[in-house]
Design an enzyme around this catalytic site. Structure first.
Site, PDB file in Angstrom:
ATOM      1  N   HIS A  41      20.539 -27.191   2.040  1.00 53.53           N
ATOM      2  CA  HIS A  41      21.223 -28.399   2.491  1.00 53.53           C
ATOM      3  C   HIS A  41      22.300 -28.051   3.508  1.00 53.53           C
ATOM      4  O   HIS A  41      22.339 -28.586   4.604  1.00 53.53           O
ATOM      5  CB  HIS A  41      21.834 -29.144   1.308  1.00 53.53           C
ATOM      6  CG  HIS A  41      22.492 -30.438   1.689  1.00 53.53           C
ATOM      7  ND1 HIS A  41      23.825 -30.533   2.005  1.00 53.53           N
ATOM      8  CD2 HIS A  41      21.976 -31.676   1.819  1.00 53.53           C
ATOM      9  CE1 HIS A  41      24.107 -31.791   2.305  1.00 53.53           C
ATOM     10  NE2 HIS A  41      23.007 -32.514   2.195  1.00 53.53           N
ATOM     11  N   HIS A  42      23.213 -27.145   3.138  1.00 53.15           N
ATOM     12  CA  HIS A  42      24.179 -26.646   4.110  1.00 53.15           C
ATOM     13  C   HIS A  42      24.739 -25.311   3.644  1.00 53.15           C
ATOM     14  O   HIS A  42      24.592 -24.925   2.483  1.00 53.15           O
ATOM     15  CB  HIS A  42      25.312 -27.655   4.360  1.00 53.15           C
ATOM     16  CG  HIS A  42      26.238 -27.847   3.188  1.00 53.15           C
ATOM     17  ND1 HIS A  42      25.994 -28.764   2.187  1.00 53.15           N
ATOM     18  CD2 HIS A  42      27.407 -27.242   2.856  1.00 53.15           C
ATOM     19  CE1 HIS A  42      26.969 -28.721   1.290  1.00 53.15           C
ATOM     20  NE2 HIS A  42      27.836 -27.803   1.672  1.00 53.15           N
ATOM     21  N   GLN A 102      28.415 -19.088   1.254  1.00 50.31           N
ATOM     22  CA  GLN A 102      28.209 -20.119   0.231  1.00 50.31           C
ATOM     23  C   GLN A 102      27.024 -20.980   0.652  1.00 50.31           C
ATOM     24  O   GLN A 102      26.990 -21.516   1.762  1.00 50.31           O
ATOM     25  CB  GLN A 102      29.469 -20.965   0.085  1.00 50.31           C
ATOM     26  CG  GLN A 102      29.425 -21.930  -1.087  1.00 50.31           C
ATOM     27  CD  GLN A 102      30.695 -22.759  -1.158  1.00 50.31           C
ATOM     28  OE1 GLN A 102      30.799 -23.772  -0.473  1.00 50.31           O
ATOM     29  NE2 GLN A 102      31.657 -22.306  -1.945  1.00 50.31           N
ATOM     30  N   HIS A 104      24.405 -24.128  -0.353  1.00 53.20           N
ATOM     31  CA  HIS A 104      24.094 -25.313  -1.150  1.00 53.20           C
ATOM     32  C   HIS A 104      22.622 -25.637  -0.933  1.00 53.20           C
ATOM     33  O   HIS A 104      22.216 -25.974   0.186  1.00 53.20           O
ATOM     34  CB  HIS A 104      24.972 -26.497  -0.726  1.00 53.20           C
ATOM     35  CG  HIS A 104      26.418 -26.292  -1.007  1.00 53.20           C
ATOM     36  ND1 HIS A 104      27.115 -27.049  -1.909  1.00 53.20           N
ATOM     37  CD2 HIS A 104      27.311 -25.406  -0.518  1.00 53.20           C
ATOM     38  CE1 HIS A 104      28.380 -26.648  -1.959  1.00 53.20           C
ATOM     39  NE2 HIS A 104      28.516 -25.647  -1.103  1.00 53.20           N
ATOM     40  N   HIS A 159     -15.882   3.867   0.672  1.00 54.37           N
ATOM     41  CA  HIS A 159     -15.569   4.881   1.678  1.00 54.37           C
ATOM     42  C   HIS A 159     -16.385   6.143   1.468  1.00 54.37           C
ATOM     43  O   HIS A 159     -16.389   6.736   0.388  1.00 54.37           O
ATOM     44  CB  HIS A 159     -14.096   5.249   1.637  1.00 54.37           C
ATOM     45  CG  HIS A 159     -13.767   6.390   2.570  1.00 54.37           C
ATOM     46  ND1 HIS A 159     -13.906   6.292   3.931  1.00 54.37           N
ATOM     47  CD2 HIS A 159     -13.359   7.668   2.323  1.00 54.37           C
ATOM     48  CE1 HIS A 159     -13.577   7.440   4.492  1.00 54.37           C
ATOM     49  NE2 HIS A 159     -13.254   8.293   3.539  1.00 54.37           N
ATOM     50  N   HIS A 161     -18.050   9.436   4.453  1.00 55.87           N
ATOM     51  CA  HIS A 161     -18.100   9.810   5.865  1.00 55.87           C
ATOM     52  C   HIS A 161     -19.490   9.494   6.397  1.00 55.87           C
ATOM     53  O   HIS A 161     -20.084   8.495   6.010  1.00 55.87           O
ATOM     54  CB  HIS A 161     -17.711  11.269   6.030  1.00 55.87           C
ATOM     55  CG  HIS A 161     -16.280  11.537   5.654  1.00 55.87           C
ATOM     56  ND1 HIS A 161     -15.722  12.793   5.629  1.00 55.87           N
ATOM     57  CD2 HIS A 161     -15.286  10.703   5.259  1.00 55.87           C
ATOM     58  CE1 HIS A 161     -14.453  12.711   5.253  1.00 55.87           C
ATOM     59  NE2 HIS A 161     -14.175  11.456   5.022  1.00 55.87           N
ATOM     60  N   MET A 231     -16.892  12.244   1.308  1.00 56.27           N
ATOM     61  CA  MET A 231     -16.081  11.616   0.280  1.00 56.27           C
ATOM     62  C   MET A 231     -16.892  10.518  -0.372  1.00 56.27           C
ATOM     63  O   MET A 231     -17.806   9.951   0.241  1.00 56.27           O
ATOM     64  CB  MET A 231     -14.787  11.033   0.857  1.00 56.27           C
ATOM     65  CG  MET A 231     -13.905  12.054   1.540  1.00 56.27           C
ATOM     66  SD  MET A 231     -12.308  11.382   2.011  1.00 56.27           S
ATOM     67  CE  MET A 231     -11.509  11.312   0.418  1.00 56.27           C
TER      68      MET A 231
END
Length: 801
Positions: A41-42, A102, A104, A159, A161, A231
């Site tokens: 709000h502010h 501060q 709000h 994964h 190669h 791998m």
């Protein structure tokens, strides 16, 4: 930190105090709000000398003294810039040492508190497959029983190669195989949506098969980290309830032949990849002229992006700013202070015959307490995939695992801990000289009296890992609050949490990391209590950071993360300053050494290490009241002592091996020099302002020159492309360029983040995320196209101690 986008729970009115980020006089010339009226709000910004609270948040007012309003904002107001040569004075002599913001709130519906579910990765990985040359099909099978809380897979990734044809992952329940995901590893290796009907619970089995071919090979191919190796990885991205969250799990056990006799036939059927798909991911091989042109253009755009980033970084570095309020200081004061350099001391005077040194502490008499593993060691076979200790048949350590040592001479004053421990890890001593220790094999935290071989109290169930209030899973360290008696445990390798107990062992609370950023711990390895600040700090080892929390509430206070750590922080201690040691990192190799860190500024004041022979695995650190620093090295079974005296003696390590070291003149890389009189050399304002005007002009000019050159090259490339649009074969000159850049530039180049509109790039979930033919798990700029990072992403067991 973006102060205007902090997440709060349910309050509509809150404030936050934070110190002015300079000790000198400074002036605020800009206010840049980062907020939206949809939520806020502010806001009001105050300046004062003494805020009501210096904690992260405050709800009982703003300032104890007179609060001066400096700025106000509401309804999406634009930034405010003060007139030229006008500013709000803050800092040393202004009477304003703190800002209080501060806020709000108008709408708090966006603040939902903690995430109910946490994401994680489960990696199934083959480590011992051998692909025979010429053999048409080789299978790599991985399977593990799941023994934790339920997980919900939502994405998967494969994964291998070049030799991989298909990778499939399954959940097995009551003998039935259910597909999680299946993909060709020769397609873009992104995370793709998993079968949404699959959940995994205690008692299920997770399994994966990689299908390889050895056709065309003339030698055996092994699992490894280079492009010539292979791998077999199947990644499962999952989520689970936050209270049971485990961020990472893995499986490396070879599945039995009997189990995989029932794998669905689809797992054995290769997925064909069309040549167009191969070209789209830019694998090695013949490329068309268009592909060549795209590569050259991508290189051009990459160079252009790099230069633009250099300009941006230079501009950012030339301005002193806080994330919300920009500061321009008109007076600069250079103060030189010195810290004594650390030298390796000739200590101990005789060998201590140590095993792996896992923990160090100081008792109330300032004697050094060493916690070591005797003839036991943490190796690759010490634990199974469920973190259960596999070497109970060895029995407990028969040697005295706890040694109280004279810090001056290294002579043994007391010895205890015989037949009590299996794999010691962390230790701390309370004000009564009682020892609180962790044992990763027992999964326990135990309490024993000084010099006694008897456990007086134990937390956790012996040899049984777990994640509830009554169990640990490889706990790493303990810290004891001498005032309240509360006990803090870092738990550890599996659970990634800090648990708080009362003095009598009653569970009080736990937390997992900085709750605002929700980055989970990755092996919280070392704890230290800061009694003067009432905080508890943790060395979050694999995240390469130090995090501090309010001891009473567990609220996050600060994080210290430095490039010099190299991605690993093994241990920390505190004596007004923070002392830390890093460890070996395969992804970002840096020197292994000790650090002296200013808690308030987070600056590294000094570094130190042995001169000739480097640390191998510094595992814990402690410092005495006289300024001596001790580092226990688990790998070399040694304890190093560093003092602030200039010594010319030979150096003996506190282990079996003795090493001669020369004078330690080059040990410390001093960050701050000293002038004990603390005199200030003040530069004239006019000289500074002149330098500020000239230096940016020079640097900007130097950066703009290569930018103009690159743009010219781009224009030339576009002209060439237009003229050669109808030419079918690529020019030999371009073929030469392609030959030089193919492999490295192609394999690692990914401009998706720079150019979201690039063809094939999408932010819509997982379906189009491409790795451009490489398998880089990290976004490091210096990554190469080798697979070392991914292979090394899983910490080897022998280095997990």
């Amino acid at each position: 930190m973006s102060l205007f986008s902090l997440i709060f729970q349910s309050d509509t009115y809150l404030c936050m105090a934070f110190p002015v980020p300079t000790r000198q006089d400074a002036y605020i010339v800009d206010f840049i709000p980062l907020a939206s009226m949809d939520t806020v709000h502010h806001m009001l910004l105050f300046g004062c000398q003494t805020p009501v609270s210096t904690n992260s948040f405050c709800v009982q007012g703003t300032c104890e003294d007179e609060a001066a309003i400096m700025y106000a904002w509401a309804r999406n107001a634009p930034p405010t810039k003060l007139p030229k040569d006008v500013g709000f004075k803050v800092g040393r002599s202004s009477g304003m040492s703190y800002f209080v913001l501060q806020i709000h709130y108008g709408d708090i519906s966006a603040f939902k508190g903690e995430q109910p579910f946490i994401a994680g990765i489960y990696l199934l990985m083959s480590v011992d497959t051998v692909i025979l040359p010429g053999q048409r099909v080789t299978d790599a099978d991985v399977a593990c029983d799941y023994t934790s809380y339920p997980i919900y897979p939502f994405a998967f990734r494969t994964h291998t190669h070049r030799l991989g044809k298909v990778v499939s992952g399954y959940r097995i329940r009551d003998g039935k195989w259910t597909l999680i995901g299946r993909q060709s590893p020769q397609l873009p290796q992104a995370f793709y949506p998993a079968n949404k009907q699959v959940t995994v619970k205690y008692g299920d089995t997770l399994a994966a098969r990689c299908v390889f071919t050895g056709e065309g090979k003339t030698s055996k191919t092994y699992i490894g980290g280079t492009s010539d190796d292979e791998m077999c990885n199947f990644y499962i991205m999952y989520y689970m309830e936050s209270r049971h969250a485990i961020p990472y799990m893995n499986c490396m056990e070879m599945g039995s032949e009997e189990l995989f006799q029932h794998i669905p036939p689809e797992a054995n059927v290769p997925i064909n990849v069309s040549p167009s798909h191969m070209n789209s991911v830019m694998h090695l091989g013949q490329s068309t002229g268009t592909a060549t042109s795209n590569i050259v253009h991508l290189m051009f755009y990459k160079l252009l992006a790099d230069l633009l980033l250099m300009l941006i970084f230079y501009w950012m570095a030339s301005v002193q700013f806080n994330s919300v309020i920009y500061f321009k200081a008109i007076t600069v004061q250079q103060i030189t202070v010195s810290l004594p350099q650390f030298q390796v001391s000739a200590w101990p005077q005789s060998s201590l015959q140590l095993g792996q040194v896992s923990g160090l502490a100081l008792d109330s008499d300032s004697n050094l307490v060493i916690f070591h593993r005797g003839d036991h060691h943490w190796g690759a076979d010490s634990f199974n995939n469920q973190a259960r200790y596999q070497q109970r048949s060895l029995g407990p350590i028969q040697q005295s695992a706890i040694l109280v040592v004279d810090p001056s001479k290294g002579s043994i004053l007391k010895a205890s801990g015989r037949n009590m421990f299996f794999l010691p890890h962390g230790i701390t001593a309370d004000k009564e000289n009682n020892y609180w220790v962790t044992d990763v094999a027992l999964h326990q935290v135990s309490f024993s009296s000084d010099g006694k071989d008897k456990t007086l109290m134990a937390l956790g169930e012996a040899f049984i890992p777990g994640s509830d209030n009554n169990h640990f899973c490889q706990p790493t360290d303990v810290a004891v609050d001498t005032e309240s008696g509360n006990i803090f445990v870092s738990d550890g390798y599996c659970n990634a949490r800090i648990i708080k107990f009362s003095a009598d062992g009653k569970y009080l609370s736990e937390w997992g990391a900085d709750r605002r950023r929700r980055i989970p711990f990755h092996i919280p390895h070392s704890l230290v209590l800061l009694p003067d600040k009432k905080e508890i700090c943790v060395a979050d080892r694999e995240n390469g950071r130090i995090q501090c929390f309010i001891a009473e509430t567990g609220e996050f206070v600060k994080e210290i993360k430095k490039d010099e750590f190299g991605g690993e922080v093994f241990a920390i201690s505190y004596n007004g300053l923070i002392f830390a040691v890093n460890g070996e990192s395969l992804s970002r190799p840096v020197p292994i050494r000790g650090f002296v860190i200013d808690y308030s500024t987070k600056d590294i004041l000094d570094t130190f290490s042995p001169n000739k022979k480097e640390f191998k695995m510094p595992h814990d650190i402690a410092e005495t009241r006289d300024g001596s620093v001790f580092v226990g090295d688990a790998s070399s079974k040694s304890v190093y002592k560093f003092t602030t005296e200039k010594l010319h003696h030979s150096v003996k390590k506190a282990g079996i091996e003795v090493q001669e070291l020369e004078e330690m003149d080059a040990v410390v890389q001093t960050k701050v020099k000293q002038d004990t009189s603390k005199t200030a050399a003040i530069q004239e304002k006019q000289t500074l302002n002149k330098g500020e005007r000239v230096l940016p002009v020079i640097i900007t000019t130097l950066l703009l020159i290569p930018l103009v050159v690159v743009i010219s090259i781009g224009v030339f490339i576009s002209w060439r492309k237009k003229n050669q649009h109808e030419v079918k074969s690529e020019p030999s000159s371009v073929r030469g360029i392609l030959g030089k850049i193919r492999g490295k530039a192609v394999g690692s180049l990914n401009l998706g983040n720079f150019f979201p509109s690039h063809k094939g790039y999408s932010r819509q979930g997982f379906d189009q995320l491409s790795t451009e033919g490489s398998d880089q798990e990290r976004n490091d700029e210096d990554s190469s196209d080798s697979e070392n990072e991914e292979y090394s992403a899983l910490p080897p067991p022998q280095s997990s101690s």
